[in-house]
Design a protein around this motif. Structure first.
Motif, mmCIF file in Angstrom:
data_model
loop_
_atom_site.group_PDB
_atom_site.id
_atom_site.type_symbol
_atom_site.label_atom_id
_atom_site.label_comp_id
_atom_site.label_asym_id
_atom_site.label_seq_id
_atom_site.Cartn_x
_atom_site.Cartn_y
_atom_site.Cartn_z
ATOM 1 N N UNK A 1 26.034 -28.641 20.618
ATOM 2 C CA UNK A 1 26.223 -30.086 20.504
ATOM 3 C C UNK A 1 26.482 -30.422 19.042
ATOM 4 N N UNK A 2 26.962 -31.647 18.808
ATOM 5 C CA UNK A 2 27.197 -32.114 17.449
ATOM 6 C C UNK A 2 26.006 -32.909 16.915
ATOM 7 N N UNK A 3 25.102 -33.318 17.818
ATOM 8 C CA UNK A 3 23.972 -34.166 17.446
ATOM 9 C C UNK A 3 22.756 -33.307 17.118
ATOM 10 N N UNK A 4 22.342 -33.311 15.852
ATOM 11 C CA UNK A 4 21.237 -32.464 15.415
ATOM 12 C C UNK A 4 19.917 -32.868 16.061
ATOM 13 N N UNK A 5 19.706 -34.170 16.286
ATOM 14 C CA UNK A 5 18.455 -34.619 16.896
ATOM 15 C C UNK A 5 18.330 -34.114 18.331
ATOM 16 N N UNK A 6 19.430 -34.197 19.073
ATOM 17 C CA UNK A 6 19.412 -33.697 20.448
ATOM 18 C C UNK A 6 19.173 -32.190 20.482
ATOM 19 N N UNK A 7 19.793 -31.474 19.545
ATOM 20 C CA UNK A 7 19.610 -30.025 19.503
ATOM 21 C C UNK A 7 18.175 -29.655 19.146
ATOM 22 N N UNK A 8 17.560 -30.454 18.269
ATOM 23 C CA UNK A 8 16.164 -30.202 17.919
ATOM 24 C C UNK A 8 15.268 -30.360 19.149
ATOM 25 N N UNK A 9 15.560 -31.363 19.972
ATOM 26 C CA UNK A 9 14.794 -31.569 21.202
ATOM 27 C C UNK A 9 14.965 -30.380 22.150
ATOM 28 N N UNK A 10 16.197 -29.879 22.231
ATOM 29 C CA UNK A 10 16.465 -28.738 23.105
ATOM 30 C C UNK A 10 15.736 -27.495 22.604
ATOM 31 N N UNK A 11 15.760 -27.285 21.283
ATOM 32 C CA UNK A 11 15.064 -26.127 20.711
ATOM 33 C C UNK A 11 13.564 -26.203 20.997
ATOM 34 N N UNK A 12 13.002 -27.414 20.908
ATOM 35 C CA UNK A 12 11.588 -27.600 21.236
ATOM 36 C C UNK A 12 11.317 -27.285 22.698
ATOM 37 N N UNK A 13 12.223 -27.706 23.562
ATOM 38 C CA UNK A 13 12.073 -27.427 24.989
ATOM 39 C C UNK A 13 12.141 -25.925 25.270
ATOM 40 N N UNK A 14 13.084 -25.223 24.616
ATOM 41 C CA UNK A 14 13.181 -23.779 24.782
ATOM 42 C C UNK A 14 11.861 -23.111 24.400
ATOM 43 N N UNK A 15 11.290 -23.523 23.254
ATOM 44 C CA UNK A 15 10.041 -22.930 22.773
ATOM 45 C C UNK A 15 8.902 -23.198 23.748
ATOM 46 N N UNK A 16 8.856 -24.411 24.291
ATOM 47 C CA UNK A 16 7.795 -24.759 25.239
ATOM 48 C C UNK A 16 7.920 -23.938 26.523
ATOM 49 N N UNK A 17 9.146 -23.752 26.999
ATOM 50 C CA UNK A 17 9.357 -22.956 28.202
ATOM 51 C C UNK A 17 8.903 -21.517 28.002
ATOM 52 N N UNK A 18 9.195 -20.967 26.834
ATOM 53 C CA UNK A 18 8.774 -19.586 26.559
ATOM 54 C C UNK A 18 7.256 -19.514 26.461
ATOM 55 N N UNK A 19 6.637 -20.497 25.816
ATOM 56 C CA UNK A 19 5.176 -20.494 25.665
ATOM 57 C C UNK A 19 4.474 -20.603 27.012
ATOM 58 N N UNK A 20 5.094 -21.312 27.959
ATOM 59 C CA UNK A 20 4.496 -21.492 29.285
ATOM 60 C C UNK A 20 4.885 -20.394 30.261
ATOM 61 N N UNK A 21 5.666 -19.423 29.785
ATOM 62 C CA UNK A 21 6.090 -18.342 30.660
ATOM 63 C C UNK A 21 7.113 -18.757 31.692
ATOM 64 N N UNK A 22 7.865 -19.824 31.411
ATOM 65 C CA UNK A 22 8.850 -20.331 32.363
ATOM 66 C C UNK A 22 10.226 -19.705 32.171
ATOM 67 N N UNK A 23 10.350 -18.803 31.187
ATOM 68 C CA UNK A 23 11.616 -18.107 30.957
ATOM 69 C C UNK A 23 11.352 -16.609 30.973
ATOM 70 N N UNK B 1 24.832 -26.165 16.378
ATOM 71 C CA UNK B 1 25.537 -27.398 16.050
ATOM 72 C C UNK B 1 27.001 -27.073 15.770
ATOM 73 N N UNK B 2 27.905 -27.934 16.279
ATOM 74 C CA UNK B 2 29.309 -27.699 16.012
ATOM 75 C C UNK B 2 30.203 -28.745 16.637
ATOM 76 N N UNK B 3 31.496 -28.537 16.486
ATOM 77 C CA UNK B 3 32.524 -29.468 16.933
ATOM 78 C C UNK B 3 33.172 -28.922 18.204
ATOM 79 N N UNK B 4 33.234 -29.744 19.253
ATOM 80 C CA UNK B 4 33.836 -29.309 20.514
ATOM 81 C C UNK B 4 35.316 -28.985 20.371
ATOM 82 N N UNK B 5 35.952 -29.471 19.300
ATOM 83 C CA UNK B 5 37.371 -29.190 19.080
ATOM 84 C C UNK B 5 37.598 -27.906 18.298
ATOM 85 N N UNK B 6 36.522 -27.311 17.770
ATOM 86 C CA UNK B 6 36.647 -26.088 16.971
ATOM 87 C C UNK B 6 35.339 -25.318 17.071
#
Length: 211
Positions: A4-26, A36-41
């Motif tokens: 995604x291009x939005x750093x705040x949204x990506x931070x939320x996703x990274x937190x979710x990934x960490x929580x899933x691993x901590x709970x054994x859900x992955x 983070x990046x541009x969908x056009x490149x």
């Protein structure tokens, strides 16, 4: 991987990934990364992924066909993608109720018909597969938000409906699941189109058969 291009949204996703691993859900052998990046490149090599989900992206991008071409580039031959955009009718109602909804920075700049979306994706080189609509119960929430003000999260009606959606997501009761399944073809907030990038070998076989 989340991109995604939005750093705040990506931070939320990274937190979710960490929580899933901590709970054994992955599964222990899996890895997850937020980029983070541009969908056009996109910062990925050709054919980097065999599965891609592009969720609610193209309605935000001025050069949508360029973004579709990038999606095609980074998908492996024979790979599968799922693309979602807001459905025409629910989105048209949102635009009619609120100018702010579609004129704010980073907002929706176009309304797709499914035929238009599929035509653009086909012109990019994808094979078009099945489709379906989803999230019908979310459409009235956005109509309420557009009517009372998209930033007015404290409006009693908006708050009440939001609580209903959270309850539905967490509990998934049979009543609302059945209701949403019945309503999805009519007012599903999103349309989902499944795509395939043609396999090179399959393309050669077809060309040989045509000759």
């Amino acid at each position: 991987m989340a991109f995604d291009q939005n750093e705040n949204d990506l931070a939320d996703v990274a937190t979710m990934f960490a929580a899933m691993r901590a709970e054994g859900e992955a599964p222990a052998e899996t890895e997850a990364e937020a980029v983070k990046g541009d969908a056009l490149d996109m910062p990925f090599d050709d054919g980097s992924f065999d599965r891609i989900i592009a969720s609610e992206i193209f309605e935000h991008v001025p050069h949508d066909t360029a973004a579709m071409a990038e999606l095609h580039r980074v998908l492996k031959p024979g790979g599968i993608a799922a693309v979602t955009v807001p459905s025409w009718l629910p989105e048209r109602i949102c635009w009619a109720l609120s100018e702010e909804y579609h004129t704010n920075e980073g907002g929706h700049i176009r309304i797709y018909t499914r035929a238009e979306l599929e035509a653009k994706l086909k012109a990019t080189g994808f094979e078009i597969g099945p489709h379906h609509h989803a999230h019908a119960l979310h459409a009235p929430y956005w109509w309420i938000k557009c009517a009372v003000g998209t930033g007015n999260d404290d409006h009693p009606l908006a708050k009440a409906y939001h609580r209903l959606l959270v309850w539905d997501i967490l509990k998934a009761p049979r009543t609302t699941r059945v209701a949403e399944r019945l309503l999805n073809p009519l007012i599903g907030k999103s349309v989902v189109v499944y795509l395939r990038k043609p396999d090179r070998e399959s393309g050669r076989r077809r060309a040989g058969n045509d000759g």
